[in-house]
Design an enzyme around this catalytic site. Structure first.
Site, PDB file in Angstrom:
ATOM      1  N   THR A 219       2.803  -1.459   9.098  1.00 43.25           N
ATOM      2  CA  THR A 219       3.288  -2.044   9.856  1.00 43.25           C
ATOM      3  C   THR A 219       3.488  -3.564   9.454  1.00 43.25           C
ATOM      4  O   THR A 219       4.198  -4.160  10.450  1.00 43.25           O
ATOM      5  CB  THR A 219       2.304  -2.056  11.258  1.00 43.25           C
ATOM      6  OG1 THR A 219       1.095  -2.440  10.762  1.00 43.25           O
ATOM      7  CG2 THR A 219       1.971  -0.615  11.794  1.00 43.25           C
TER       8      THR A 219
ATOM      9  N   CYS B  94       3.039  -3.321   3.991  1.00 41.83           N
ATOM     10  CA  CYS B  94       2.130  -2.102   4.304  1.00 41.83           C
ATOM     11  C   CYS B  94       3.072  -1.322   5.558  1.00 41.83           C
ATOM     12  O   CYS B  94       4.030  -1.571   5.494  1.00 41.83           O
ATOM     13  CB  CYS B  94       0.874  -2.506   4.832  1.00 41.83           C
ATOM     14  SG  CYS B  94       0.714  -3.441   6.163  1.00 41.83           S
TER      15      CYS B  94
ATOM     16  N   ARG C 152       8.505 -33.161  10.751  1.00 39.01           N
ATOM     17  CA  ARG C 152       7.514 -32.916  11.623  1.00 39.01           C
ATOM     18  C   ARG C 152       6.924 -31.522  11.441  1.00 39.01           C
ATOM     19  O   ARG C 152       5.853 -31.322  11.822  1.00 39.01           O
ATOM     20  CB  ARG C 152       8.134 -32.789  13.109  1.00 39.01           C
ATOM     21  CG  ARG C 152       9.344 -31.615  13.289  1.00 39.01           C
ATOM     22  CD  ARG C 152       9.853 -31.997  14.890  1.00 39.01           C
ATOM     23  NE  ARG C 152      10.644 -30.742  15.030  1.00 39.01           N
ATOM     24  CZ  ARG C 152      11.712 -30.404  14.740  1.00 39.01           C
ATOM     25  NH1 ARG C 152      12.373 -31.075  13.676  1.00 39.01           N
ATOM     26  NH2 ARG C 152      12.522 -29.228  15.125  1.00 39.01           N
ATOM     27  N   HIS C 153       7.713 -30.596  10.841  1.00 32.57           N
ATOM     28  CA  HIS C 153       6.981 -29.296  10.691  1.00 32.57           C
ATOM     29  C   HIS C 153       6.186 -29.156   9.551  1.00 32.57           C
ATOM     30  O   HIS C 153       5.075 -28.703   9.433  1.00 32.57           O
ATOM     31  CB  HIS C 153       8.199 -28.483  10.053  1.00 32.57           C
ATOM     32  CG  HIS C 153       9.150 -27.978  10.841  1.00 32.57           C
ATOM     33  ND1 HIS C 153       9.039 -27.471  12.271  1.00 32.57           N
ATOM     34  CD2 HIS C 153      10.529 -28.524  11.212  1.00 32.57           C
ATOM     35  CE1 HIS C 153      10.259 -27.609  13.068  1.00 32.57           C
ATOM     36  NE2 HIS C 153      11.117 -28.095  12.261  1.00 32.57           N
TER      37      HIS C 153
ATOM     38  N   ASP D 201       0.677  -1.216  -0.092  1.00 34.93           N
ATOM     39  CA  ASP D 201      -0.108  -0.008   0.026  1.00 34.93           C
ATOM     40  C   ASP D 201       0.958   1.332  -0.061  1.00 34.93           C
ATOM     41  O   ASP D 201       2.007   1.017  -0.174  1.00 34.93           O
ATOM     42  CB  ASP D 201      -1.093   0.040   1.305  1.00 34.93           C
ATOM     43  CG  ASP D 201      -0.489   0.012   2.529  1.00 34.93           C
ATOM     44  OD1 ASP D 201       0.953   0.306   2.599  1.00 34.93           O
ATOM     45  OD2 ASP D 201      -1.113   0.249   3.730  1.00 34.93           O
TER      46      ASP D 201
ATOM     47  N   HIS E 148      10.745 -23.752   9.380  1.00 40.63           N
ATOM     48  CA  HIS E 148       9.770 -24.367  10.400  1.00 40.63           C
ATOM     49  C   HIS E 148       8.261 -24.402   9.680  1.00 40.63           C
ATOM     50  O   HIS E 148       7.463 -24.979   9.784  1.00 40.63           O
ATOM     51  CB  HIS E 148       9.739 -23.956  11.852  1.00 40.63           C
ATOM     52  CG  HIS E 148      10.946 -24.400  12.404  1.00 40.63           C
ATOM     53  ND1 HIS E 148      11.025 -24.230  13.867  1.00 40.63           N
ATOM     54  CD2 HIS E 148      12.087 -24.966  12.110  1.00 40.63           C
ATOM     55  CE1 HIS E 148      12.204 -24.625  14.150  1.00 40.63           C
ATOM     56  NE2 HIS E 148      13.023 -25.085  13.154  1.00 40.63           N
TER      57      HIS E 148
HETATM   58  C1  RB5 Z   1      -1.809   2.728   6.435  1.00 45.83           C
HETATM   59  O1  RB5 Z   1      -1.987   3.936   7.103  1.00 45.83           O
HETATM   60  C2  RB5 Z   1      -1.702   1.764   7.508  1.00 45.83           C
HETATM   61  O2  RB5 Z   1      -2.809   1.561   8.076  1.00 45.83           O
HETATM   62  C3  RB5 Z   1      -1.307   0.349   6.624  1.00 45.83           C
HETATM   63  O3  RB5 Z   1      -0.293   0.603   5.852  1.00 45.83           O
HETATM   64  C4  RB5 Z   1      -0.759  -0.849   7.761  1.00 45.83           C
HETATM   65  O4  RB5 Z   1       0.042  -0.594   8.571  1.00 45.83           O
HETATM   66  C5  RB5 Z   1      -2.042  -1.585   8.099  1.00 45.83           C
HETATM   67  O5  RB5 Z   1      -1.939  -2.416   8.948  1.00 45.83           O
END
Ligand code: RB5
Length: 167
Positions: free
Chosen positions: A80, A78, A145-146, A20, A111
């Site tokens: 996070t 994205c 096993r994995h 994104d 794993h």
């Molecule tokens: C976008 O602002 C942000 O929410 C997105 O990139 C992401 O981190 C969502 O989990």
């Protein structure tokens, strides 16, 4: 220029990648690395860091690419990494690993046979991002096993699905 295409654990066929707006900067860095490594890549968007977009739509594009070619792998980025991993792991056959360190990336291959690497563009810098991608590309799955545990995940998910109603 090095190539990882002959390394065990990497199907060189295809990497599908998407992001994104918050992941666009890191995606540019990763694309350059994949090019240097001669790993074939399909960029499924988005195309800009300034236009706000909905990450689920881009996550689903890579999911669809992986489900169409199960031997390929994907990368999603994205802000996070959380949104993309939540989306991707809703789909059977997808093993998305959110990795912000090299050790997790390696173990996600050994794993968990992760077929989708998720990164947070607002969490890690470009150099760490590149090292994580390198490690993830080059590490093979250990199986054994994995594999049994992965089979169990799919089995439990199948059992949890509500029965299809018939009229
Ligand atoms: C976008 O602002 C942000 O929410 C997105 O990139 C992401 O981190 C969502 O989990």
């Amino acid at each position: 220029m090095s190539s990882v295409s002959s390394k065990p654990g990497l199907d060189p066929e295809l990497i599908a990648i998407a992001c994104d707006h918050a992941g666009h900067g890191l995606k540019t860095v990763v694309l350059k690395l994949l090019q240097e490594l001669q790993v074939p890549v399909t960029d499924l968007g988005c195309a800009s860091a300034t236009e706000s977009v909905h990450y689920p739509l881009y996550g689903k594009k890579v999911v669809d690419a992986l489900l169409a070619r199960p031997q390929s792998r994907g990368i999603l980025i994205c802000g996070t990494g959380l949104g993309m991993s939540i989306v991707a792991n809703r789909f059977s056959g997808i093993r998305a690993a959110l990795c912000h360190d090299i050790y997790t990336a390696i173990l996600s291959r050994r794993h968990n046979d992760s077929n989708l690497l998720v990164l947070g563009g607002r969490i890690i810098g470009p150099d760490l991002g590149k090292e994580i991608v390198r490690a993830w590309l080059q590490t093979p799955f250990e199986g054994g096993r994995h594999q049994e545990r992965l089979n169990l995940i799919e089995q439990l998910a199948r059992e949890a699905r509500p029965p299809v109603e018939t009229t």
